[in-house]
Design a protein around this motif. Sequence first.
Motif, PDB file in Angstrom:
ATOM      1  N   TYR A  99       0.667  -1.130   0.056  1.00  0.00           N
ATOM      2  CA  TYR A  99      -0.058   0.065  -0.068  1.00  0.00           C
ATOM      3  C   TYR A  99       0.604   1.180  -0.034  1.00  0.00           C
ATOM      4  O   TYR A  99       0.636   2.053  -0.688  1.00  0.00           O
ATOM      5  CB  TYR A  99      -0.700   0.050   1.213  1.00  0.00           C
ATOM      6  N   GLY A 100       1.792   1.362   1.055  1.00  0.00           N
ATOM      7  CA  GLY A 100       2.536   2.542   1.040  1.00  0.00           C
ATOM      8  C   GLY A 100       3.382   2.842  -0.225  1.00  0.00           C
ATOM      9  O   GLY A 100       3.600   3.869  -0.795  1.00  0.00           O
ATOM     10  N   ARG A 102       2.833   1.736  -3.299  1.00  0.00           N
ATOM     11  CA  ARG A 102       1.745   2.349  -4.293  1.00  0.00           C
ATOM     12  C   ARG A 102       1.345   3.847  -4.168  1.00  0.00           C
ATOM     13  O   ARG A 102       1.542   4.438  -5.079  1.00  0.00           O
ATOM     14  CB  ARG A 102       0.763   1.662  -4.250  1.00  0.00           C
ATOM     15  N   ARG A 103       1.316   4.233  -2.918  1.00  0.00           N
ATOM     16  CA  ARG A 103       1.402   5.444  -2.533  1.00  0.00           C
ATOM     17  C   ARG A 103       2.302   6.443  -3.096  1.00  0.00           C
ATOM     18  O   ARG A 103       2.201   7.479  -3.532  1.00  0.00           O
ATOM     19  CB  ARG A 103       0.809   5.695  -1.209  1.00  0.00           C
ATOM     20  N   LEU A 151       8.522   0.883   3.577  1.00  0.00           N
ATOM     21  CA  LEU A 151       8.965   2.389   3.401  1.00  0.00           C
ATOM     22  C   LEU A 151      10.025   2.953   3.914  1.00  0.00           C
ATOM     23  O   LEU A 151      10.451   4.094   3.650  1.00  0.00           O
ATOM     24  CB  LEU A 151       7.551   2.921   3.942  1.00  0.00           C
TER      25      LEU A 151
END
Lengths: 366, 285
Positions: A99-100, A102-103, A151
Motif C-alpha cells: 500500500y505505502g 503504491r502511494r 517504506l
Amino acid sequence: MTPDLECTGLTKRFGQTTAVENVSFAVPPGSFFSILGPSGCGKTTIMRMIAGFLDPSEGDIRIKGRSVLDVPPNKRPVNMVFQHLALFPMMNIADNIGYGLRRAGLAKSEIDRKTGEALERIGLPGIGSRKVDELSGGQKQRVAIARCMVLEPDVLLLDEPLGALDLKLRERMKVELKALQAAFDTTFVYITHDQSEALVMSDNIAVMNQGRFEQMGTGRDLYYRPDTAFVAGFVGDTNRWRGRVEKEQGKSIQLRTESGMILRGATHGRALHAGDHADIFVRPEAIRIAHSKDELAHFDNLISGHVTSMLFNGAASRVLVCGAEEGDEIEVNLPQSGEFAALKKGAAVHIGWAGDQGNCFAAGAT
Amino acid sequence: MRNEAKLGLALLLTPLLLWLSLLIFIPHVDVFLVSLRERVGVGTYETSLANYLTFFNEPLYLWTFLRTAVMSVLATVITLLIAFPVSYYIAKMVKGRVQSALFLLCLVPFWVSELVRTFGWMILLRETGVFSSLLQFTGLSSGPVEMLYNDGAIMLGLVYTSMLFMVVPLVTTLESLPDEVVEAGYDLGGNGLSVLREIIVPHAMPGIVSGCIVVFMLSLGNYLTPTMLGGKESLWFTELIYSQFIVRFNWELGAAFGFMLLILSSAIVWGMLKLTGQSLEKTMG
C-alpha cells in the motif's frame, strides 16, 4: 551523531487538561526506546504527535535533525504500528504491504519485489495472496511491521501492539520484535503499560506519569536505582512501607513504619532528615529467607516472624511473612533450590536484607 | 423429544411459509397467469403472449420503461453522492449525542407520510409557491415561475424520498470502520482521495450496494412522487400499470407490465452487481 528522533519541551493541552507536559527526549539511531506508563498517562498522545495526528501545543519534534511540525502525517518519515494493527481487511497481505509503496508511486515490478523481500524478512514467504483474517495474531503482527518497514521509515512507532495477544504469544513476540528491530536496523519507539515488555526489549526506557517523564534510563537503572517513588512502585514488584525517619547516618537512614517496624534503607543522595515522613521500597527478591538467624547475621535488616501465606507461582513463588509483633506483611521471593519446599503456612522463618536494597523517598511525592 | 422439536420447527416456519405463499408466491403466479391471457371476445380468453408483444411493439411503453429505469439509476447515483458525505460525517466525524441527534434529524421527515412530504415540495415549488414568490419578491424574476411538473422536480422528490434508505446502511457500515485503519491509510502515505478510494469505499461497499438496491427499487416502483411532482404526463412506468388496471380496466396488459417491471428491475440489479463485482450474499452477509 544526530538523534533519529528528538522532542524538546513537548506539551499538549486539551482545553484545561494538560495531557503531556514539557517532555524532552532524544532517541539515537538504531536504538529501541520505550515509553512506559499506566494508561491515561499521555504516552499515546506523544505517539500521535510524533506521527502527526495531533499538533503539539508547545515544543518541537525533530526527525534526523529536521523539524516535522509542518509536515502532514502522510509525508512524515515515521510510520506507526497501531494498537489493533489496523491492517486493511479489504486487501490481501501483499496489497497491505504494498500500500505505502503504491502511494509512493513505485513501479509494479518494484512493489512486487519489495513486498516479496519484506515477507521473506518476517519469515512468512508466499502468503501474499492470503486474506488478513486468515492469519494468526502473531503473523498479523509481523505483517503490520513489514507494512511499515517496506517504506524504510526513519522511526517506527509502536503503540502497544502486543496488547491483544495472549500471554505465550506475547512472550515470543517480545523476542521476535527485538530481533526484527536488529534485522531492519531502524529506530523503534515503543509505548506500553507492560513493564516486562519495556524491560526486555528496550535500550532506553522513559517512565511516564501524569503527562511527565519521571525518569529516563536503561532498564537496569530504572529497576535498581529509581529516581522517584512512582518509578520504584511502577517498575517491578516491590514491598512498600510508609514511616518516619528516626536517624540518618550518611547515606543510610533508619525508619520506623506506621506499625512500628524498624527498617534501614538508603537515600541514594536524596535529602531525608530525621522526623521526615518517608516511603521505603524493598524488592521481594532482595530479601533472603532462612531457617536460622545466624545465616542472616551480615544483613542490617533482620526480622523474625511466621509465614502468613504461600503464593505459589512456579519459579516466581513468594511467601508473605509477618514479623513477630508487627502487623505489616512482607513479600519475599522463595528460593527454588529445595530447602524451603516443605515450608507451610504458620512456619517460623527469619528474613533479612541489606540496607542499601531499600530505596527511600520523601513521602507524598508519589 | 424429536417429534416436539419437529413440531416447534413447523410452528416457527408456518407464519413465514404462509406469508411467502399467500402474499408473494400466489399473487405473482396469478399475475403471471393473467398476463398470459388474451381477450379474443366478450368473456373469452386464449393463452398467448400477445400482451408481452404489445409491450415490445409499442415504442411509448418501451420508452417509458427505459426512461423510468434511467431516471431511477440517476436518482440512485445522486442519492449516493449526497448521502455518502452525510453518512461519513455522522458515522466518523461526530460522536455521542451529536451523532444520535443528526441521525434522528435524517429520520424525522419519515414520521409524516410520503403524501404529506411530497405535498410539502409542491407548496415550495408550484407557481404560487414559496420559491416562486421569493424570486418575485427579491426581483430576480418578473413573473411567477413554475418549478413543478418537470423531470428536475421528479428527481428532487425521488432523492428526498430515498435519502434515509441510503444513509442508514452507509452509517452502519462506516461506523464499523475503525478510525485506526483510516489513520493507518494516511500514516503510510495516502492522501484524502486515495484513502477514500482504497480504504473507505471498499469497506463501505456492502452498505453502498444494499443502499443502492433499495433506493433503485423504491424509485422504480414509486408512484406517488412522479405523479404529484411530475404531473399527469410524467411518463413513469408505474403510472402505465395503474392506468391499465384502473383506468382502462385492461388487467391482462397491466399484469404483463407488472411482470416486465419485476423481470427488468431484477435484471438491472443483477447487471449492476456483476458490473461492480459484488454479490448479493456478500452484501447481505
